[in-house]
Design an enzyme around this catalytic site. Structure first.
Site, PDB file in Angstrom:
ATOM      1  N   SER A  11      38.203  68.351   1.873  1.00  0.00           N
ATOM      2  CA  SER A  11      38.434  68.649   3.285  1.00  0.00           C
ATOM      3  C   SER A  11      37.211  68.336   4.144  1.00  0.00           C
ATOM      4  O   SER A  11      37.333  67.767   5.234  1.00  0.00           O
ATOM      5  CB  SER A  11      38.846  70.117   3.456  1.00  0.00           C
ATOM      6  N   ARG A  32      37.053  60.390  -5.691  1.00  0.00           N
ATOM      7  CA  ARG A  32      37.021  60.382  -7.159  1.00  0.00           C
ATOM      8  C   ARG A  32      38.347  59.928  -7.743  1.00  0.00           C
ATOM      9  O   ARG A  32      38.380  59.197  -8.736  1.00  0.00           O
ATOM     10  CB  ARG A  32      36.675  61.793  -7.661  1.00  0.00           C
ATOM     11  N   ARG A  33      39.455  60.345  -7.124  1.00  0.00           N
ATOM     12  CA  ARG A  33      40.773  60.068  -7.688  1.00  0.00           C
ATOM     13  C   ARG A  33      41.391  58.824  -7.050  1.00  0.00           C
ATOM     14  O   ARG A  33      41.575  58.774  -5.829  1.00  0.00           O
ATOM     15  CB  ARG A  33      41.677  61.276  -7.475  1.00  0.00           C
ATOM     16  N   GLY A 137      26.113  75.194   8.850  1.00  0.00           N
ATOM     17  CA  GLY A 137      26.401  75.941  10.060  1.00  0.00           C
ATOM     18  C   GLY A 137      27.864  76.328  10.130  1.00  0.00           C
ATOM     19  O   GLY A 137      28.663  75.998   9.247  1.00  0.00           O
ATOM     20  N   ALA A 141      36.160  72.708   8.558  1.00  0.00           N
ATOM     21  CA  ALA A 141      36.546  71.297   8.546  1.00  0.00           C
ATOM     22  C   ALA A 141      37.705  71.026   9.499  1.00  0.00           C
ATOM     23  O   ALA A 141      37.735  69.990  10.181  1.00  0.00           O
ATOM     24  CB  ALA A 141      36.919  70.878   7.124  1.00  0.00           C
ATOM     25  N   LYS A 192      26.673  83.484   2.507  1.00  0.00           N
ATOM     26  CA  LYS A 192      27.691  84.047   3.410  1.00  0.00           C
ATOM     27  C   LYS A 192      29.084  83.979   2.802  1.00  0.00           C
ATOM     28  O   LYS A 192      29.967  84.770   3.159  1.00  0.00           O
ATOM     29  CB  LYS A 192      27.648  83.347   4.764  1.00  0.00           C
ATOM     30  N   ASN A 257      37.377  81.597   1.518  1.00  0.00           N
ATOM     31  CA  ASN A 257      36.781  82.726   0.815  1.00  0.00           C
ATOM     32  C   ASN A 257      37.300  84.058   1.353  1.00  0.00           C
ATOM     33  O   ASN A 257      37.552  84.985   0.586  1.00  0.00           O
ATOM     34  CB  ASN A 257      35.258  82.644   0.921  1.00  0.00           C
ATOM     35  N   GLU A 282      34.259  78.202  -2.649  1.00  0.00           N
ATOM     36  CA  GLU A 282      32.914  78.156  -3.225  1.00  0.00           C
ATOM     37  C   GLU A 282      32.344  79.549  -3.491  1.00  0.00           C
ATOM     38  O   GLU A 282      31.468  79.723  -4.338  1.00  0.00           O
ATOM     39  CB  GLU A 282      31.966  77.395  -2.283  1.00  0.00           C
TER      40      GLU A 282
END
Length: 341
Positions: A11, A32-33, A137, A141, A192, A257, A282
């Site tokens: 993203s 990658r794919r 920051g 996305a 964060k 998240n 993440e």
């Protein structure tokens, strides 16, 4: 006209390719794919990430790592944090002293507890350390891709390098500030995500606005404590990669998240939630890293400890909140003795 190669068609890599192409930059996007690259070429849309977003035909899509590396001397690394080292090692033979590296993904490597720019510095021995920076920051996305006003910070050890990153990425819709405290920017922008999981849990159990405000404020305090223990400038955490990134990640419906924490609060297992998510959160792996960093440096991070216990020790969110609320009384500006010296 500036050129840049973006490694990673997730993203953030996809959104940034659109942003930079719209600003007139020459952009190469490495995927990658092969099936993802083929679909982007055929339809001008990424089938998995931000599928509604139209990718300009001027963005050159490739799965050829060598070709992507040779296309530009500025490389934006947008692969997930725990995959960064492996991708960088494949790229290492194509690097040279003229290459500039910008970490775009946020996280702390589990095995080494290194930030993303530190991982790049560790792998790319031929690239001078002052040519390795980060762009962090409050920047979901989705909103960057839509051209909504956003402000971020370009960090590099050398102010001239930070200014170069600023010049490449800054447009009338993306305002870029400079900072030479790379460590502080990366710690703030990575840690964060742990607090965002906590915010999602608080939302899921309907604790309300008061609890969310306390969570963000005290969460920032513990991130700053960790940053200071590692040698970062405490002022950095009052900036875009500190309080700015923390606020947007804890409050926004775009936050993966925060969403993960909300789902955990319903009683789902971590594996169940992760299996249902198409994109990487993440914060899960960053929780392990931040928890271990804090232990290693003797930094008290009670909210991080609570999130770690909920995710990995199957502790009840409500019980962990009670534990946080019944901790011993402290001064608001309390710091460990080691950080007061």
């Amino acid at each position: 006209m500036s050129s840049i190669t973006l490694f990673g068609a997730g993203s953030w890599g996809t959104a940034m390719s659109v942003h930079l192409a719209s600003a007139g930059r020459d952009v190469v996007l490495w995927a990658r794919r092969p099936e993802v690259a083929d679909e982007i070429r055929r339809t001008s849309h990424n089938p998995t990430y931000l599928p509604e977003l139209l990718i300009p035909s001027s963005v050159y899509i490739t799965t050829d790592l060598e070709k992507a590396a040779e296309a530009s001397d500025l490389w934006g690394m947008a692969v997930p944090s725990q995959q960064l080292r492996g991708r960088a090692e494949h790229l290492r033979p194509h690097a040279h002293s003229g290459v500039r590296l910008v970490a775009l993904s946020k996280g702390i490597e589990n095995e080494t507890l290194l930030t993303m720019s530190q991982v790049l510095d560790d792998v790319f021995e031929s690239v001078p350390s002052d040519q390795i920076g980060a762009l962090y920051g409050p920047s979901h996305a989705e909103e960057v891709a839509e051209g909504r006003p956003t402000a971020v910070v370009a960090a590099a050890p050398d102010e001239g390098e930070a200014r170069h990153i600023q010049k490449v990425f800054m447009t009338e819709r993306l305002r870029v500030y400079m900072n030479t405290d790379v460590l502080g920017v990366e710690i703030g922008g990575s840690a964060k995500n742990v607090l965002a999981i906590a915010a999602g849990i608080a939302d899921g159990v309907s604790y309300g606005d008061n609890a969310k405000a306390a969570l963000v404020t005290r969460g920032l305090a513990e991130i700053r404590r960790l940053g200071q223990a590692l040698g970062a400038d405490p002022q950095t955490f009052a900036g875009l990669a500190g309080i700015g990134d923390l606020v947007v990640t804890c409050m926004s419906p775009h936050s993966r998240n925060r969403y993960l924490g909300e789902q955990i609060s319903t009683g789902k297992s971590l594996d169940e939630v992760l299996n249902d998510m198409a994109m990487v959160a993440e914060g899960v792996r960053t929780t392990r890293s931040v928890y271990n960093l804090a232990k290693h440096h003797g930094v008290e991070m009670p909210i991080t400890e609570a999130v770690h216990a909920i995710l990995f020790d199957d502790k009840s969110p409500r019980k962990m909140v009670k534990r946080l609320m019944t901790r011993s009384a402290k001064h608001e500006n309390w710091l460990p003795t080691t950080l007061q010296q």
